[in-house]
Design an enzyme around this catalytic site. Structure first.
Site, PDB file in Angstrom:
ATOM      1  N   ASP A 173     -14.299  44.647 -52.820  1.00  8.17           N
ATOM      2  CA  ASP A 173     -14.281  44.790 -51.375  1.00  8.17           C
ATOM      3  C   ASP A 173     -13.053  44.040 -50.857  1.00  8.17           C
ATOM      4  O   ASP A 173     -12.920  42.842 -51.095  1.00  8.17           O
ATOM      5  CB  ASP A 173     -15.575  44.098 -50.895  1.00  8.17           C
ATOM      6  CG  ASP A 173     -15.955  44.504 -49.509  1.00  8.17           C
ATOM      7  OD1 ASP A 173     -15.211  45.280 -48.903  1.00  8.17           O
ATOM      8  OD2 ASP A 173     -16.993  44.007 -49.045  1.00  8.17           O
ATOM      9  N   MET A 174     -12.146  44.733 -50.199  1.00  6.10           N
ATOM     10  CA  MET A 174     -10.973  44.046 -49.666  1.00  6.10           C
ATOM     11  C   MET A 174     -11.402  43.121 -48.520  1.00  6.10           C
ATOM     12  O   MET A 174     -12.254  43.482 -47.714  1.00  6.10           O
ATOM     13  CB  MET A 174      -9.949  45.068 -49.162  1.00  6.10           C
ATOM     14  CG  MET A 174      -9.423  46.017 -50.231  1.00  6.10           C
ATOM     15  SD  MET A 174      -8.680  45.180 -51.650  1.00  6.10           S
ATOM     16  CE  MET A 174      -7.191  44.538 -50.896  1.00  6.10           C
ATOM     17  N   ASP A 184     -11.549  50.663 -48.090  1.00  8.17           N
ATOM     18  CA  ASP A 184     -11.391  49.281 -48.558  1.00  8.17           C
ATOM     19  C   ASP A 184     -12.410  48.860 -49.619  1.00  8.17           C
ATOM     20  O   ASP A 184     -12.585  47.669 -49.855  1.00  8.17           O
ATOM     21  CB  ASP A 184     -11.450  48.311 -47.377  1.00  8.17           C
ATOM     22  CG  ASP A 184     -12.829  48.259 -46.737  1.00  8.17           C
ATOM     23  OD1 ASP A 184     -13.610  49.197 -46.944  1.00  8.17           O
ATOM     24  OD2 ASP A 184     -13.109  47.287 -46.028  1.00  8.17           O
ATOM     25  N   GLU A 185     -13.084  49.813 -50.249  1.00  9.78           N
ATOM     26  CA  GLU A 185     -14.142  49.469 -51.208  1.00  9.78           C
ATOM     27  C   GLU A 185     -14.123  50.391 -52.410  1.00  9.78           C
ATOM     28  O   GLU A 185     -13.879  51.589 -52.260  1.00  9.78           O
ATOM     29  CB  GLU A 185     -15.516  49.664 -50.558  1.00  9.78           C
ATOM     30  CG  GLU A 185     -16.053  48.468 -49.854  1.00  9.78           C
ATOM     31  CD  GLU A 185     -17.482  48.730 -49.417  1.00  9.78           C
ATOM     32  OE1 GLU A 185     -17.759  48.515 -48.236  1.00  9.78           O
ATOM     33  OE2 GLU A 185     -18.302  49.157 -50.244  1.00  9.78           O
TER      34      GLU A 185
END
Length: 413
Positions: free
Chosen positions: A9-10, A134-135
């Site tokens: 996860d960013m 983003d994941e």
DNA sequence: TCTGGGGTCCTAGGACCC
DNA sequence: TCTGGGGTCCTAGGACCC
């Protein structure tokens, strides 16, 4: 070999990308705002003659005095101190933190970084499932280093490679399955790693709120609370049959499995889109009669955008649908399935128009959307042939049924 | 001064077929 | 004439996720 699934996860992705562009905003309350702003221009366009990192702070727009319907997409940690965060209306946020800097959402830029960090991952660990901008999930099981220290060695390597390539940090959870990996990735945010072993479910998962399970949203959580079930441990102690009786066969069994940390879902490497849609909320509520011209213009525009999206992505669709949201926020949908595939804006517009006729239009509208579903690859000879074959079979079947019914009714001869 | 946009999946009823 | 049950497709709504 132990199955090791990672969830990556960013950290504060959009905000972090913006801070790379505007390092002078480091440590300040910054809010990234949804949708339309009065000018609708991006900062970078406004200041394209300057070097971005030299734009003076007082040149950035502030939240104070914001008018409009946007919501916060994400906020920096400095902004969250003021109680502003995701999904909060921007006008409310303006009251809580008027001095916050407001940046427009720049999806094109985030997608660039998204592609970059995913490329770094697949270079190291090829079995990756895309879960949005983003994941991702990553299968560590057979990757070199994926078993060392429960996956920590590989997680560290990937974190470093992403940071070196993009300047962005991320959090990683490694566990025996996707469900647990997703929860583990929250344990050490930001820039953290968490390894979760099966033997630790009781100690580390059961004390958490049910809402932490990916798939339990506000409604299910509310219902569980009504029965006095607050934690995952309490959920796990429920009888399977009791859960099935109260939540249905499928959901009940799933809740039971999830609470015990069981999840056999595979990593999905590739998937085909199911639908493509465009929708927009208006600056003010519009009336079907009084604002007909404006609505028509917006409606046609949405159809053209959907058609362009389909063509750009190389798909055609068979089910055309619309979505309306009324001033009271209630929404309705209508759709219609055609007998052949299309990506033609005129055909989409016409069919969507037919759908619109089946919906009450007394109340004012706040949103209009157009959707195309039932997708197939365009220009793919295989799917083209398959679609033609299906159409032929359908025609033959229709003819047969006609004949059969005529025979039944004694009308054929 | 409420509440974005783009998705997926599930449910449930009705039509229609076998 | 009545009755049944499984399967698939279509449609509408809603929960949930990022």
């Amino acid at each position: 070999m132990i199955r090791r699934i990672a969830h990556l996860d960013m950290d504060a992705f959009y905000a972090s990308v913006e801070l790379l562009r505007y390092p002078q905003l480091q440590g300040l309350p910054v809010v990234i705002g949804g949708g339309r702003r009065p000018d609708d221009e991006t900062l970078s366009q406004n200041f394209e003659h300057q070097s971005l990192n030299r734009i003076p702070l007082d040149a950035f727009p502030r939240l104070a005095g914001y008018t409009g319907r946007g919501v916060i997409t994400t906020a920096t940690y400095a902004a969250r101190q003021f109680g502003v965060g995701s999904a909060l209306g921007l006008m409310k946020a303006a009251k809580l933190c008027p001095q916050a800097i407001l940046l427009p959402v720049d999806f094109a830029e985030y997608r660039k970084y998204s592609r970059a960090f995913k490329a770094v991952i697949t270079d190291i660990a090829p079995l990756m499932e895309d879960r949005g901008v983003d994941e991702v999930y990553i299968d560590f099981t057979h990757v070199p280093g994926g078993q060392r220290e429960g996956g920590r060695v590989l997680a560290r390597l990937i974190q470093k490679a992403i940071f070196d390539a993009t300047g962005l940090t991320c959090s990683v959870g490694v566990a025996p399955n996707k469900l647990l990996a997703k929860m583990a990735s929250e344990f050490n945010k930001p820039n953290g790693i968490a390894i979760l072993h099966e033997s630790e479910i009781e100690a580390k998962i059961w004390p958490l709120a049910c809402r932490k399970i990916n798939g339990i949203g506000p409604k299910a959580d509310e219902k569980l609370k009504k029965h006095g079930i607050e934690t995952i441990g309490q959920l796990a102690s429920q009888d399977l049959q009791w859960l099935i009786d109260h939540f249905g066969q499928k959901t009940g069994a799933w809740l039971h499995d999830a609470a015990h940390g069981r999840d056999e879902r595979a990593i999905v490497l590739e998937s085909e889109p199911v639908s493509v849609s465009r929708e927009t909320s208006f600056d003010r509520d519009l009336h079907a009669v009084r604002d007909k011209a404006e609505l028509t213009r917006i409606f046609t525009g949405l159809c053209e955008q959907v058609a362009a999206d389909l063509q750009r992505k190389g798909y055609v669709g068979k089910t055309i649908g619309i979505k309306l949201r009324y001033a009271d926020f209630k929404s309705v949908t209508r759709d219609q399935t055609l007998d052949s595939y299309t990506a033609d804006p005129k055909r989409i517009r016409h069919t969507a128009g037919q759908c619109l006729k089946r919906v009450p239009l007394e109340q004012r509208l706040r949103l209009l959307g157009v959707r195309v579903g039932n997708l197939a690859k365009a220009g793919n000879p295989e799917s083209y042939i398959r679609n033609m074959a299906v159409a032929q079979i359908e025609r033959a079947r229709a003819a047969t049924n006609l004949i059969a019914s005529d025979v039944r009714e004694g009308q054929l001869f």
